[in-house]
Design an enzyme around this catalytic site. Structure first.
Site, PDB file in Angstrom:
ATOM      1  N   SER A  90      -4.058  69.087 -11.089  1.00  0.00           N
ATOM      2  CA  SER A  90      -5.051  68.119 -11.544  1.00  0.00           C
ATOM      3  C   SER A  90      -6.009  68.805 -12.497  1.00  0.00           C
ATOM      4  O   SER A  90      -6.315  69.996 -12.337  1.00  0.00           O
ATOM      5  CB  SER A  90      -5.808  67.546 -10.344  1.00  0.00           C
ATOM      6  OG  SER A  90      -6.970  66.855 -10.769  1.00  0.00           O
ATOM      7  N   ARG A 108      24.640  32.244 -35.447  1.00  0.00           N
ATOM      8  CA  ARG A 108      23.881  33.470 -35.732  1.00  0.00           C
ATOM      9  C   ARG A 108      22.443  33.236 -35.306  1.00  0.00           C
ATOM     10  O   ARG A 108      21.784  32.313 -35.796  1.00  0.00           O
ATOM     11  CB  ARG A 108      23.927  33.835 -37.214  1.00  0.00           C
ATOM     12  CG  ARG A 108      23.158  35.111 -37.579  1.00  0.00           C
ATOM     13  CD  ARG A 108      24.017  36.367 -37.376  1.00  0.00           C
ATOM     14  NE  ARG A 108      25.045  36.452 -38.398  1.00  0.00           N
ATOM     15  CZ  ARG A 108      26.357  36.223 -38.165  1.00  0.00           C
ATOM     16  NH1 ARG A 108      26.780  35.914 -36.954  1.00  0.00           N
ATOM     17  NH2 ARG A 108      27.235  36.316 -39.126  1.00  0.00           N
TER      18      ARG A 108
END
Length: 382
Positions: free
Chosen positions: A278, A317
């Site tokens: 940490s 498409r």
């Protein structure tokens, strides 16, 4: 044809994600999905298409040879800028290929195909390249879980349901459950990846101007499945892939979550080999591999949802839905690949603390059939 570096080189820096991909485990997968890999895949499709077309008399054989031999050095950034007007990179790629081979051979580039044929097939190729790494990490994570299960098949620990202590079980059975889930997800993903097909339908999905056998020939040249029919707006395969990747991410998240909880200070029943520290609390030993596995897996459901939402392509498409798949699929591969890679690190280095487990056990820690269940799960592994 020279197309830049090979997709199999994992040491080359990627063009995106250099800050976060290593942290979240996606770097090896990302190295097979970067811009240079996309260009390599697109060119590989065009070359294989020319060769398949020549084999069936669509173009002259010497034209296919010239296309395969052209010295084309494509800059992904320039190709991207040139893609804006047409909406995909195949259009400027074909233009560059035709210019490179000259006016005689140029008309034989991209025979009978449409841009989606090349984009879809390139995406499938990239998925396969990245999938090799992903499946390897899933297998290794499952193997690590199986090793923990075998080593601790009779190590008693408390089962916990709804966050509360329940009855005694064994840590071996806990780890065997992890193994079973990852194995199942890996097996399903491997099946989906193995069935991904080539795309070839021409401008309107009718194979206009192409003999039908060209499709199977193209698939064989690229090591992909023959789809039988074009799938331009029939996107169930992409949906199945998205689902399999999402399930694999979830399968990785489960053991990662357990490791985070079991490594908590109040339990301390497991610990990672290389815990993270940490910036402000030097006493902490965070199970960071499991933490980042969870973080990667958390991204997957949203990406899966995007791909599922893109299945409703209009007519022959899709206008936008298909385009939304390209980066989303790559990001989903990164996320699931990251979850698998970081879980592998966590489980391969996991230390089990039976003394801490024993502290929570009742005076008669009967584990019932837990050992038998461990053996059953491990013996049934694929």
């Amino acid at each position: 044809m020279r197309t830049g570096r090979s997709h199999v080189d994992p040491e080359v820096s990627v063009t995106r994600g250099a800050l976060f991909d290593p942290l979240f485990g996606g770097d090896r997968v990302a190295a097979r999905l970067d811009d240079a890999a996309w260009v390599a895949a697109l060119v590989a499709v065009e070359v294989a298409l020319a060769q398949a077309a020549a084999a069936h008399g669509v173009i002259p054989a010497r034209h296919a040879e010239a296309i395969a031999a052209v010295d084309l050095d494509l800059d992904p950034a320039a190709l991207g800028l040139a893609s804006v007007e047409g909406g995909n990179p195949v259009i400027p790629l074909v233009r560059a290929l035709r210019a490179a081979v000259g006016p005689e051979v140029g008309p034989s580039v991209h025979p009978g195909a449409t841009s989606q044929d090349v984009m879809d097939t390139a995406a499938v190729l990239l998925t396969g390249w990245a999938g090799e790494v992903l499946l390897e990490d899933l297998r290794a994570a499952a193997d690590a879980a199986a090793g923990l299960a075998a080593a601790h098949r009779a190590t008693p620990t408390m089962a916990r349901t709804l966050g509360q202590q329940a009855l005694p079980t064994t840590f071996g059975l806990v780890a065997a459950g992890w193994c079973a889930g990852v194995d199942r997800a890996r097996t399903r993903l491997a099946a989906v990846l193995g069935g991904l097909p080539v795309q070839l339908g021409g401008p309107a999905g009718t194979l206009r101007g192409l003999p039908v056998p060209v499709v199977a020939d193209l698939a064989a040249r690229l090591g992909l499945a023959d789809p039988g029919v074009p799938w331009h707006t029939e996107r169930t395969r992409i949906g199945e892939l998205a689902g399999a990747l999402g399930v694999a991410a979830g399968a990785c998240a489960k053991p990662a979550t357990d490791v985070v909880l079991l490594a908590g200070t109040e339990l301390g029943e497991v610990s990672e080999a290389a815990p993270g520290d940490s910036s402000s609390m030097p006493h902490k030993r965070n199970p960071i591999a499991a933490v980042t596995a969870r973080a990667s897996a958390r991204r997957a459901p949203g990406l899966v949802a995007v791909l599922l939402a893109a299945m409703d392509g209009e007519h022959q498409r899709a206008a936008g839905a298909w385009h939304s798949e390209w980066e989303t699929l790559a990001d989903l591969l990164r996320a699931t690949g990251g979850a698998a890679a970081r879980l592998r690190v966590s489980l391969e280095g996991l230390t089990v603390h039976p003394d801490r487990m024993a502290a929570a056990l009742p005076s008669d820690p009967s584990t019932g059939r837990a050992v038998e269940l461990v053996d059953t799960i491990l013996s049934a592994r694929p």
